[in-house]
Design an enzyme around this catalytic site. Structure first.
Site, mmCIF file in Angstrom:
data_model
loop_
_atom_site.group_PDB
_atom_site.id
_atom_site.type_symbol
_atom_site.label_atom_id
_atom_site.label_comp_id
_atom_site.label_asym_id
_atom_site.label_seq_id
_atom_site.Cartn_x
_atom_site.Cartn_y
_atom_site.Cartn_z
ATOM 1 N N SER A 58 11.408 -6.861 -1.996
ATOM 2 C CA SER A 58 10.725 -5.772 -3.009
ATOM 3 C C SER A 58 11.911 -4.609 -3.058
ATOM 4 O O SER A 58 12.941 -4.652 -2.055
ATOM 5 C CB SER A 58 9.538 -5.079 -2.172
ATOM 6 O OG SER A 58 9.247 -4.052 -2.746
ATOM 7 N N TYR B 280 3.665 -1.773 3.608
ATOM 8 C CA TYR B 280 4.098 -2.535 2.695
ATOM 9 C C TYR B 280 5.827 -2.578 2.986
ATOM 10 O O TYR B 280 6.546 -3.445 3.014
ATOM 11 C CB TYR B 280 3.963 -2.186 1.287
ATOM 12 C CG TYR B 280 4.416 -3.086 0.266
ATOM 13 C CD1 TYR B 280 3.719 -4.254 -0.082
ATOM 14 C CD2 TYR B 280 5.446 -2.909 -0.657
ATOM 15 C CE1 TYR B 280 4.247 -5.260 -1.205
ATOM 16 C CE2 TYR B 280 5.957 -3.531 -1.793
ATOM 17 C CZ TYR B 280 5.171 -4.845 -1.931
ATOM 18 O OH TYR B 280 5.867 -5.432 -3.017
HETATM 19 P P1 NAP Z 1 -0.278 -10.608 -7.485
HETATM 20 O O1 NAP Z 1 -0.442 -11.009 -8.981
HETATM 21 O O2 NAP Z 1 -1.345 -9.755 -6.766
HETATM 22 O O3 NAP Z 1 -0.332 -12.171 -6.787
HETATM 23 C C1 NAP Z 1 -0.295 -12.244 -5.245
HETATM 24 C C2 NAP Z 1 -0.391 -13.456 -4.839
HETATM 25 O O4 NAP Z 1 -0.827 -13.615 -3.454
HETATM 26 C C3 NAP Z 1 -1.792 -14.149 -5.367
HETATM 27 O O5 NAP Z 1 -1.713 -15.276 -5.869
HETATM 28 C C4 NAP Z 1 -2.817 -14.177 -4.059
HETATM 29 O O6 NAP Z 1 -3.489 -15.186 -4.197
HETATM 30 C C5 NAP Z 1 -1.782 -14.304 -2.939
HETATM 31 N N1 NAP Z 1 -2.237 -14.092 -1.707
HETATM 32 C C6 NAP Z 1 -2.399 -12.759 -1.268
HETATM 33 N N2 NAP Z 1 -2.700 -12.946 -0.024
HETATM 34 C C7 NAP Z 1 -2.868 -14.091 0.434
HETATM 35 C C8 NAP Z 1 -3.307 -14.621 1.562
HETATM 36 N N3 NAP Z 1 -3.615 -14.370 2.541
HETATM 37 N N4 NAP Z 1 -3.224 -16.308 1.339
HETATM 38 C C9 NAP Z 1 -2.700 -16.751 0.232
HETATM 39 N N5 NAP Z 1 -2.244 -16.262 -0.785
HETATM 40 C C10 NAP Z 1 -2.350 -14.976 -0.808
HETATM 41 O O7 NAP Z 1 0.983 -9.899 -7.085
HETATM 42 P P2 NAP Z 1 2.514 -10.216 -7.744
HETATM 43 O O8 NAP Z 1 2.838 -8.927 -8.364
HETATM 44 O O9 NAP Z 1 2.526 -11.469 -8.550
HETATM 45 O O10 NAP Z 1 3.402 -10.070 -6.564
HETATM 46 C C11 NAP Z 1 3.786 -11.279 -5.914
HETATM 47 C C12 NAP Z 1 4.765 -11.143 -4.778
HETATM 48 O O11 NAP Z 1 5.872 -10.337 -5.460
HETATM 49 C C13 NAP Z 1 4.071 -10.478 -3.756
HETATM 50 O O12 NAP Z 1 4.939 -10.697 -2.455
HETATM 51 C C14 NAP Z 1 4.774 -8.951 -3.973
HETATM 52 O O13 NAP Z 1 4.775 -7.880 -2.672
HETATM 53 C C15 NAP Z 1 5.983 -9.121 -4.612
HETATM 54 N N6 NAP Z 1 6.470 -7.903 -5.395
HETATM 55 C C16 NAP Z 1 5.794 -7.689 -6.623
HETATM 56 C C17 NAP Z 1 6.417 -6.654 -7.255
HETATM 57 C C18 NAP Z 1 5.686 -6.249 -8.627
HETATM 58 O O14 NAP Z 1 6.217 -5.192 -9.233
HETATM 59 N N7 NAP Z 1 4.597 -6.699 -9.127
HETATM 60 C C19 NAP Z 1 7.656 -6.224 -7.036
HETATM 61 C C20 NAP Z 1 8.354 -6.776 -5.935
HETATM 62 C C21 NAP Z 1 7.579 -7.415 -5.130
HETATM 63 P P3 NAP Z 1 -4.886 -15.683 -4.984
HETATM 64 O O15 NAP Z 1 -4.366 -16.570 -6.203
HETATM 65 O O16 NAP Z 1 -6.053 -15.859 -4.352
HETATM 66 O O17 NAP Z 1 -5.112 -14.155 -5.757
HETATM 67 C C1 GCO Z 2 4.591 0.378 -5.274
HETATM 68 C C2 GCO Z 2 4.760 -0.994 -6.087
HETATM 69 C C3 GCO Z 2 5.755 -1.632 -5.331
HETATM 70 C C4 GCO Z 2 6.205 -2.957 -6.037
HETATM 71 C C5 GCO Z 2 7.414 -3.666 -5.781
HETATM 72 C C6 GCO Z 2 8.583 -2.794 -6.063
HETATM 73 O O1 GCO Z 2 3.282 0.729 -4.948
HETATM 74 O O2 GCO Z 2 5.554 1.201 -4.836
HETATM 75 O O3 GCO Z 2 3.575 -1.848 -5.831
HETATM 76 O O4 GCO Z 2 5.554 -1.970 -4.146
HETATM 77 O O5 GCO Z 2 4.925 -3.558 -6.183
HETATM 78 O O6 GCO Z 2 7.168 -4.173 -4.429
HETATM 79 O O7 GCO Z 2 9.599 -3.749 -5.630
#
Ligand code: NAP
Ligand code: GCO
Length: 264
Positions: free
Chosen positions: A144, A157
């Protein structure tokens, strides 16, 4: 020879029924890999299976809580018995709790660290023996901006994603000699369910202040989409990255390079 081909490879992407995980898993399948994924509930799994089918992808899915070591071990054993030894693990499942640190319950802090840091360790630990035997493996940890930066309300986080960056470097250090590459992808701000509250339209119809803030902090001047992660994922899963190890590839539209928009 196409260095980016994943023909014959088996990929496990955690939490890939929707969002970033789904896009990355589709990219791996489009490059030739057999995709296996998990969800935390049967409902989400069913929606995910239907979404892959709609894309013409024959994905295999499991309900599995990634924080439960025995459940992860059983899932990996079943994949190895029914599909084959895993070549590619993408540790994508993750949660966030946006709560000021002094108001946060320690149980909430622990849960975030459990899902975002301990679970990638559990999943990597479960697949590494098969990768060692095969003398081949790719582990991609989804980090992240918060692996590098802090901000108000995301202490757990940031602690977990910062830790995940170092777990990535440690897996590289410990298993590189077995031809296992462990790298991270650090997405910038990507439009998914996780960030929906930060983009919610305000009662007066205006854009969320955080939405405007992110646009001003991103040289690309937009939120990322899950599809922006597809190319980097295939690169880090393929032979094209065989000498890339312990690296975090930030896919952030330039956020980490930028001091922010200067005042007019
Ligand atoms: P999301 O749509 O909320 O998806 C999260 C996924 O994680 C869902 O498929 C969920 O399962 C699964 N999950 C959560 N807890 C779990 C558990 N205990 N066991 C199994 N599965 C679990 O989020 P996203 O934005 O796609 O994020 C995906 C990854 O990217 C995360 O690690 C997040 O921190 C990271 N990330 C996101 C962003 C952003 O801006 N969106 C930026 C940087 C990093 P379900 O299918 O049951 O919902
Ligand atoms: C926040 C955001 C971030 C993003 C992402 C950034 O609240 O600042 O949710 O944590 O999801 O991980 O890279």
């Amino acid at each position: 020879m196409n260095q980016f081909s994943l023909e014959g490879k088996i990929a496990l992407v955690t939490g890939a029924a929707h969002g970033i995980g789904f896009a990355m898993a589709c990219a791996l399948a489009e490059a030739g890999a057999k995709v296996v994924f998990n969800s935390s509930s049967q409902h989400s799994l069913d929606l995910g299976l239907a979404a892959y089918k709609e894309q013409g992808i024959d994905a295999k899915g499991y309900v599995c809580d990634v924080t439960d070591e025995s459940a992860v071990k059983s899932m990996v054993a079943d994949i190895e018995a029914t599909v084959g030894v895993i070549d590619i693990l993408v540790n994508n499942a993750g949660i966030i709790k946006r709560i000021p640190m002094e108001e946060m319950a320690v149980e909430d802090f622990r849960r975030v660290v459990d899902v975002d840091l301990v679970a990638p360790y559990i999943c990597a630990k479960a697949v590494i023996p098969g990768m060692i035997k095969k003398r081949h493996g790719k582990i991609i940890n989804i980090c992240s901006m918060m692996s590098e930066l802090g901000r108000e309300t995301v202490s757990a986080y940031a602690a977990a994603k910062g830790g995940l960056k170092m777990l990535t470097r440690n897996i590289c250090s410990e298993y590189g000699e077995y031809n296992i590459q462990c790298n991270g992808i650090g997405p910038g701000y990507i439009a998914t369910e996780q960030t929906a509250p930060l983009r919610a339209i305000q009662p007066d119809g205006s854009r969320h202040p955080f939405d405007k803030f992110i646009i001003s902090k991103t040289p690309a001047a937009r939120w990322g989409t899950p599809d922006d992660l597809k190319g980097p994922t295939v690169f880090l899963a393929s032979d094209a990255s065989n000498f890339v190890n312990g690296h975090i590839l930030y896919v952030d539209g330039g956020i980490l390079a930028y001091i922010g928009k200067q005042p007019k």
